[in-house]
Design an enzyme around this catalytic site. Structure first.
Site, PDB file in Angstrom:
ATOM      1  N   GLY A   1     -23.650  14.252  10.520  1.00 20.94           N
ATOM      2  CA  GLY A   1     -24.378  15.268   9.769  1.00 20.94           C
ATOM      3  C   GLY A   1     -25.114  14.672   8.585  1.00 20.94           C
ATOM      4  O   GLY A   1     -24.626  13.745   7.937  1.00 20.94           O
TER       5      GLY A   1
ATOM      6  N   ARG B   1     -25.706  12.624  16.729  1.00 22.96           N
ATOM      7  CA  ARG B   1     -24.353  12.310  17.197  1.00 22.96           C
ATOM      8  C   ARG B   1     -24.495  11.676  18.578  1.00 22.96           C
ATOM      9  O   ARG B   1     -25.357  12.052  19.365  1.00 22.96           O
ATOM     10  CB  ARG B   1     -23.498  13.572  17.253  1.00 22.96           C
ATOM     11  CG  ARG B   1     -23.433  14.274  15.891  1.00 22.96           C
ATOM     12  CD  ARG B   1     -22.481  15.447  15.893  1.00 22.96           C
ATOM     13  NE  ARG B   1     -22.633  16.262  14.693  1.00 22.96           N
ATOM     14  CZ  ARG B   1     -22.107  15.990  13.518  1.00 22.96           C
ATOM     15  NH1 ARG B   1     -21.393  14.884  13.372  1.00 22.96           N
ATOM     16  NH2 ARG B   1     -22.279  16.791  12.485  1.00 22.96           N
TER      17      ARG B   1
ATOM     18  N   ASP C   1     -16.447  10.068   9.088  1.00 21.03           N
ATOM     19  CA  ASP C   1     -15.366   9.435   9.840  1.00 21.03           C
ATOM     20  C   ASP C   1     -15.832   8.903  11.193  1.00 21.03           C
ATOM     21  O   ASP C   1     -15.564   7.751  11.553  1.00 21.03           O
ATOM     22  CB  ASP C   1     -14.225  10.445  10.041  1.00 21.03           C
ATOM     23  CG  ASP C   1     -13.060   9.872  10.816  1.00 21.03           C
ATOM     24  OD1 ASP C   1     -12.197   9.235  10.190  1.00 21.03           O
ATOM     25  OD2 ASP C   1     -13.021  10.040  12.052  1.00 21.03           O
TER      26      ASP C   1
ATOM     27  N   THR D   1     -21.223  12.678   3.431  1.00 25.72           N
ATOM     28  CA  THR D   1     -20.927  13.943   4.096  1.00 25.72           C
ATOM     29  C   THR D   1     -20.684  15.001   3.030  1.00 25.72           C
ATOM     30  O   THR D   1     -20.000  14.734   2.040  1.00 25.72           O
ATOM     31  CB  THR D   1     -19.695  13.849   5.015  1.00 25.72           C
ATOM     32  OG1 THR D   1     -19.268  15.168   5.388  1.00 25.72           O
ATOM     33  CG2 THR D   1     -18.541  13.134   4.342  1.00 25.72           C
TER      34      THR D   1
ATOM     35  N   ASP E   1     -18.842  17.556   3.190  1.00 24.79           N
ATOM     36  CA  ASP E   1     -17.496  18.151   3.215  1.00 24.79           C
ATOM     37  C   ASP E   1     -16.517  17.469   2.270  1.00 24.79           C
ATOM     38  O   ASP E   1     -15.454  18.023   1.979  1.00 24.79           O
ATOM     39  CB  ASP E   1     -16.927  18.109   4.634  1.00 24.79           C
ATOM     40  CG  ASP E   1     -17.590  19.110   5.558  1.00 24.79           C
ATOM     41  OD1 ASP E   1     -18.357  19.963   5.062  1.00 24.79           O
ATOM     42  OD2 ASP E   1     -17.346  19.054   6.782  1.00 24.79           O
TER      43      ASP E   1
ATOM     44  N   ARG F   1     -15.163  22.296   7.791  1.00 25.81           N
ATOM     45  CA  ARG F   1     -14.375  22.525   9.010  1.00 25.81           C
ATOM     46  C   ARG F   1     -12.924  22.113   8.834  1.00 25.81           C
ATOM     47  O   ARG F   1     -12.010  22.806   9.294  1.00 25.81           O
ATOM     48  CB  ARG F   1     -14.982  21.755  10.186  1.00 25.81           C
ATOM     49  CG  ARG F   1     -16.250  22.367  10.742  1.00 25.81           C
ATOM     50  CD  ARG F   1     -16.775  21.557  11.914  1.00 25.81           C
ATOM     51  NE  ARG F   1     -17.103  20.191  11.517  1.00 25.81           N
ATOM     52  CZ  ARG F   1     -17.369  19.196  12.357  1.00 25.81           C
ATOM     53  NH1 ARG F   1     -17.301  19.404  13.654  1.00 25.81           N
ATOM     54  NH2 ARG F   1     -17.678  17.987  11.915  1.00 25.81           N
TER      55      ARG F   1
END
Length: 319
Positions: free
Chosen positions: A11, A72, A103, A125, A127, A171
């Site tokens: 992402g 991806r 990751d 990222t 997140d 997520r």
């Protein structure tokens, strides 16, 4: 080392361009050639590359997304895909690789490292779900984007006496939810790392109404629950007027904050220096504010520990 490459994978995150810029300019400063690999590992396997110059990274530090694009790539998870990637790198005389991502991106970098290609990873990222570093590139911008939206939602919530459920990204990690919940004065925050009781959320809403509160904001991390389902439950069990907003990919876009630009610049430069020192198989990040390199294996095996003190504080302040 005379020639390196850089790619972005997974992402996108605000600040990736600043990291690319730092990699390219630091390498050129040291007399090295730099190749930009387009569309992550997928582009690597397809030999989608371009030479990077000082002009290639001019006027990008303030831009969101990634000028190298990203994708991806399931094929690169297989030994055949990794062997193809190594073949392409060696064919083009590339002696080291900088990978910017999360990751999954690091696992690809580790595979190349084990095949003999020097690699360094940079955590990018929104997140903030990578262990062994203080913060990932893009997280600060995503939080500021979300809080700006929530501040605006609160204005209309107040005007209409409504309860709003706002779903944010995350997520597997609730960091965005925790930060925006605390900074935005949310009444409740739901994250994947902590159990939650919707009946307690309702009781908190009802206590607020009883003391004359005109609106409420509930923050939900996507990994904890569906904001839409939470909104339906609250409406059905309270009779309140509930609206749901899913912020979605808006959190990934936009100009990176100064903090993300500085962090990305530090880590991009450090990645090049590590390759020049023949260091490989590591992620570079800040720990307690200091730039450090950590083995990929350590990153993969270290449990990620969110700062639950922020979660507890958000609950205390929303009493």
């Amino acid at each position: 080392m005379r020639k390196i490459a850089v790619l972005t994978s997974g992402g996108d995150a605000p600040g990736m361009n600043a990291a690319i810029r730092a990699v390219v300019r630091t390498a050129i400063y040291h007399g090295m050639e730099v190749v930009g690999i387009l569309r992550g590992y997928s582009g690597l396997m397809q030999e989608e590359m371009m030479p990077m110059t000082l002009g290639s990274v001019a006027d990008i530090i303030q831009r969101g997304g990634t000028i190298l694009y990203t994708a991806r790539c399931e094929a690169f998870k297989q030994p055949e895909g990794q062997a193809r990637g190594l073949e392409v790198l060696r064919k083009h005389g590339i002696e080291g690789l900088v990978v910017i991502g999360g990751d999954g991106s690091f696992r690809g970098a580790q595979a190349l490292h084990k095949l003999g290609m020097p690699t360094i990873g940079i955590p990018g990222t929104i997140d903030n779900d990578i262990p062994c570093c203080d913060v990932t590139i893009g997280f600060d911008t995503a939080v500021n984007t979300a809080i700006e939206a929530i501040d605006k939602i609160r204005d209309t919530a107040t005007s209409h006496d409504r309860t709003y459920v706002v779903e944010v990204m995350g997520r597997h990690a609730g960091d965005i939810a925790m930060y925006v919940g605390l900074a935005g004065g949310a009444e409740s925050v739901l994250i994947p790392e902590a159990p939650y009781d919707l009946d307690e959320v309702i009781r908190k809403l009802e206590r607020g109404v009883a003391r004359g509160k005109k609106h409420s904001i509930i923050i939900v991390a996507e990994g904890a629950a569906s904001g839409i389902e939470i909104g339906k439950y609250l409406a059905e069990h309270t009779g309140f007027e509930v609206r749901v907003t899913v912020l979605g990919h808006i959190q990934r876009g936009g100009a990176p904050t100064a903090r993300d630009r500085v962090l990305a610049s530090q880590l991009g430069a450090a990645a090049v220096e590590l390759l020049r020192d023949n260091v490989s198989g590591k992620m570079v990040g800040t720990r307690n504010g200091v730039v450090q390199a950590v083995d990929f294996d350590t990153v993969f095996t270290t449990p990620r520990q969110p700062d639950m003190r922020l979660y507890d504080l958000a609950n205390i302040l929303s009493i």
